[in-house]
Write an enzyme that holds these catalytic residues in place. Structure first.
Site, PDB file in Angstrom:
ATOM      1  N   GLU A  40       0.938  -1.164  -0.023  1.00  0.00           N
ATOM      2  CA  GLU A  40      -0.087   0.018  -0.016  1.00  0.00           C
ATOM      3  C   GLU A  40       0.819   1.314   0.044  1.00  0.00           C
ATOM      4  OE1 GLU A  40      -2.593  -0.385   3.288  1.00  0.00           O
ATOM      5  OE2 GLU A  40      -3.743  -2.244   2.447  1.00  0.00           O
ATOM      6  N   ASN A  93       2.438  -4.901  -3.141  1.00  0.00           N
ATOM      7  CA  ASN A  93       1.053  -5.330  -2.962  1.00  0.00           C
ATOM      8  C   ASN A  93       0.098  -4.091  -2.771  1.00  0.00           C
ATOM      9  OD1 ASN A  93      -0.821  -7.724  -2.421  1.00  0.00           O
ATOM     10  ND2 ASN A  93      -0.700  -6.764  -0.377  1.00  0.00           N
ATOM     11  N   HIS A 108      -9.895  -6.740  -2.409  1.00  0.00           N
ATOM     12  CA  HIS A 108     -10.981  -6.274  -1.320  1.00  0.00           C
ATOM     13  C   HIS A 108     -12.292  -5.745  -2.195  1.00  0.00           C
ATOM     14  CE1 HIS A 108      -8.778  -7.472   1.835  1.00  0.00           C
ATOM     15  NE2 HIS A 108      -7.639  -6.656   1.618  1.00  0.00           N
ATOM     16  N   GLU A 135      -5.526 -10.819  -1.694  1.00  0.00           N
ATOM     17  CA  GLU A 135      -6.405 -10.663  -0.427  1.00  0.00           C
ATOM     18  C   GLU A 135      -7.895 -10.630  -0.700  1.00  0.00           C
ATOM     19  OE1 GLU A 135      -5.175  -7.436   2.118  1.00  0.00           O
ATOM     20  OE2 GLU A 135      -3.055  -7.926   1.647  1.00  0.00           O
ATOM     21  N   ASP A 183     -11.604 -10.941  -1.097  1.00  0.00           N
ATOM     22  CA  ASP A 183     -12.876 -11.008  -0.399  1.00  0.00           C
ATOM     23  C   ASP A 183     -14.005 -10.140  -1.350  1.00  0.00           C
ATOM     24  OD1 ASP A 183     -12.257  -8.421   0.617  1.00  0.00           O
ATOM     25  OD2 ASP A 183     -11.610  -9.421   2.665  1.00  0.00           O
TER      26      ASP A 183
HETATM   27  C1  XIL Z   1      -6.202  -6.823   8.298  1.00  0.00           C
HETATM   28  C2  XIL Z   1      -6.596  -7.970   8.914  1.00  0.00           C
HETATM   29  O1  XIL Z   1      -7.331  -8.844   8.175  1.00  0.00           O
HETATM   30  C3  XIL Z   1      -7.067  -8.039  10.333  1.00  0.00           C
HETATM   31  O2  XIL Z   1      -7.355  -8.739  11.132  1.00  0.00           O
HETATM   32  C4  XIL Z   1      -6.265  -6.662  10.874  1.00  0.00           C
HETATM   33  O3  XIL Z   1      -6.847  -6.338  12.203  1.00  0.00           O
HETATM   34  C5  XIL Z   1      -5.844  -5.672  10.050  1.00  0.00           C
HETATM   35  O4  XIL Z   1      -5.394  -5.911   8.790  1.00  0.00           O
HETATM   36  N1  XIL Z   1      -4.730  -4.908   3.647  1.00  0.00           N
HETATM   37  C6  XIL Z   1      -3.762  -5.547   3.972  1.00  0.00           C
HETATM   38  C7  XIL Z   1      -3.950  -6.641   5.168  1.00  0.00           C
HETATM   39  O5  XIL Z   1      -2.733  -5.633   3.347  1.00  0.00           O
HETATM   40  O6  XIL Z   1      -2.941  -6.750   5.851  1.00  0.00           O
HETATM   41  C8  XIL Z   1      -5.055  -6.310   5.996  1.00  0.00           C
HETATM   42  O7  XIL Z   1      -5.529  -7.211   6.934  1.00  0.00           O
HETATM   43  C9  XIL Z   1      -6.399  -5.946   5.122  1.00  0.00           C
HETATM   44  C10 XIL Z   1      -6.138  -4.851   4.123  1.00  0.00           C
END
Ligand code: XIL
Length: 466
Positions: free
Chosen positions: A162, A204, A239, A267, A269
């Site tokens: 990020e 990422n 996400h 990641e 979802d």
């Molecule tokens: C999130 C986790 O899922 C949570 O459990 C934690 O509290 C915060 O981080 N982007 C990322 C991940 O790169 O590391 C994040 O994960 C979600 C967003």
């Protein structure tokens, strides 16, 4: 020690080539039948299907362990490899949780995608208070220590996470940028490359799935790193919001592939406004299918990692109020239609119902118990099995025995205990699965090692009440 997945994969590819050349026909029959798990389907495509795992759930929930081992061939620590978990104070490294996850992956023949070295979040305040040389030294020491520890065991790393601003034109304003200037990204990659030359290195980020100002900026950073030989892949967090898979996602990923890079959905979802209903869940299944097809279509898509196992495990409801139900499994471990759509997209077929198993008991059919084994997911030198014990009378404990006909030997097991590692296996229930009402079933599972390339056999099991 088991082979890491990357090495296992190379062997698998080799075997297929030899079989094809020797027989002058297609793949051997081992690959001909449809796969029934995400893991089996992903293995057949030579891709990763990963899941972000929680240390606590892995420790405490046998069904969670079982599902993670059976359905996924790759793991990412949801939190356990982040800086606040691995180096909470200067120079004090704590690897208990990260080690447990890497050990689990190794025991189960899974690869590990490491997450993450340099991020503006979940980094302790002692780091954020540094600047200049002290900040750079802390970063270099951290990357060296963590990457060295897992060299050969973690297959790929999100080196930076990020780093681009949401508006996309600029680098994110963070203590990293403010303390070290733009060069911190290159320094991070140089350090990671030197610390573990065998690991694939990724940049990422989120909201870069489509072609937009933010993904353009990631693209130009990626180009610069590729020119220096420092980058292997781009992670698209993904996400996503229900119904909003970007229409140009495949084309956008393709332009990164054209730079010579791997792409990875890191990641995934897909969240919806709660409560979930049949229409939303059907839309979600179609969205998941699109993402799975995009990764399938791109040979250089190394895989998909979903950001959590069950809906209740997800970070989404805590961060996006009123949103949720974003993953592939329900809280009782039953499979959602999104699961089926991913499995189908990757060439597999569901054999179990996708809804919660029927809870009414069929009448008892006799006495004693019967047990069966099934191969969930074979690979060249091992396999994951599921075992089912069916009670024909009320049971308060059970014993199962069988003998392996060949080289198969159990390497680790769950929900069963006993004399498990030899050719003759005697296993009994554990504390929580000994009591089984007549007509009901309970399960156990295990992994085996076997001779390279041999077929995982399915021995006949004898079951006895105890
Ligand atoms: C999130 C986790 O899922 C949570 O459990 C934690 O509290 C915060 O981080 N982007 C990322 C991940 O790169 O590391 C994040 O994960 C979600 C967003």
């Amino acid at each position: 020690m088991l082979l890491t997945r990357n090495r296992r994969r190379a062997l698998l590819a080799g075997v297929v080539t030899v079989a094809t050349a020797a027989l002058g026909i297609g793949l051997s029959t081992q690959f001909a039948s449809a796969q029934t798990t995400l893991r089996g389907a992903a293995d057949a495509l030579n891709k990763d299907i990963g899941v972000a795992v929680s240390y606590n759930l892995l420790q405490n929930n046998a069904q969670y362990r079982n599902t993670v081992a059976t359905e996924f061939n790759s793991l990412t620590a949801e939190n356990a490899m982040k800086w606040d978990a691995t180096e909470p104070s200067d120079g004090n490294y704590t690897f208990t949780q990260a080690d447990a996850i890497v050990d689990f992956a190794e025991d189960n023949g899974q690869s590990v995608h490491g997450h993450t070295f340099v991020w503006h979040s979940q980094t302790p305040s002692w780091v954020q208070g540094l600047s200049g040389t002290a900040l750079q030294n802390a970063m270099v020491d951290h990357i060296n220590t963590v990457a060295n520890r897992y060299e050969g065991r973690v297959d790929s790393w999100d080196v930076v996470n990020e780093v681009v601003s949401d508006s996309g034109g600029a680098l994110r304003s963070s203590f990293w940028l403010n303390g070290l200037g733009e060069g911190y990204i290159t320094t991070a990659f140089q350090t990671a490359r030197a610390a573990d030359p065998s690991a694939d290195l990724y940049i990422n980020d989120y909201s870069i799935e489509g072609d937009n100002a933010k993904s353009d900026r990631v693209y130009s950073i990626a180009q610069g790193l590729v020119n220096q030989g420092l980058l292997d892949g781009v992670g698209f967090q993904s996400h996503l919001i229900l119904g909003q898979v970007p229409s140009d996602m495949e084309a956008n990923l393709q332009r990164f592939v054209n730079l010579g890079l791997k792409v990875r959905i890191t990641e995934l979802d897909i969240r919806m406004t709660l409560p979930a209903d049949a229409t939303k869940l059907a839309q979600q299944a179609s969205d998941y299918q699109r993402v799975a097809n995009i990764c399938k279509n791109l040979a250089d898509c190394s895989g998909i990692t979903v950001w959590g196992l069950r809906d209740g495990d997800s970070w989404v409801p805590g961060v996006f109020p009123g949103q949720g139900a974003p993953l592939l499994f329900n809280d009782d471990f039953s499979k959602k239609s999104a699961y089926t759509s991913v499995l189908n997209a990757w060439g597999g077929t569901v054999t179990n119902p996708t809804t919660t198993p029927i809870t009414t008991s069929p009448p008892p059919t006799g006495s004693g118990c019967t047990a069966t084994l099934s191969v969930q997911s074979p690979w060249n030198t091992g396999a994951t099995y599921a075992g089912t014990v069916r009670a024909n009378q009320n049971l308060t404990g059970w014993r199962v025995t069988w003998t392996w006909p060949g080289s198969e030997r159990i390497s680790n097991a769950w929900s069963i205990q006993g004399t498990l590692t030899g050719a003759a296996v005697t296993g009994t229930n554990v504390g929580y699965n000994g009591t089984v009402a007549a007509g009901q079933t309970t399960t156990f599972g295990f992994n085996i090692t076997k001779a390279d390339g041999s077929t995982a056999s399915v021995p006949t099991v004898t079951c006895t009440p105890i």
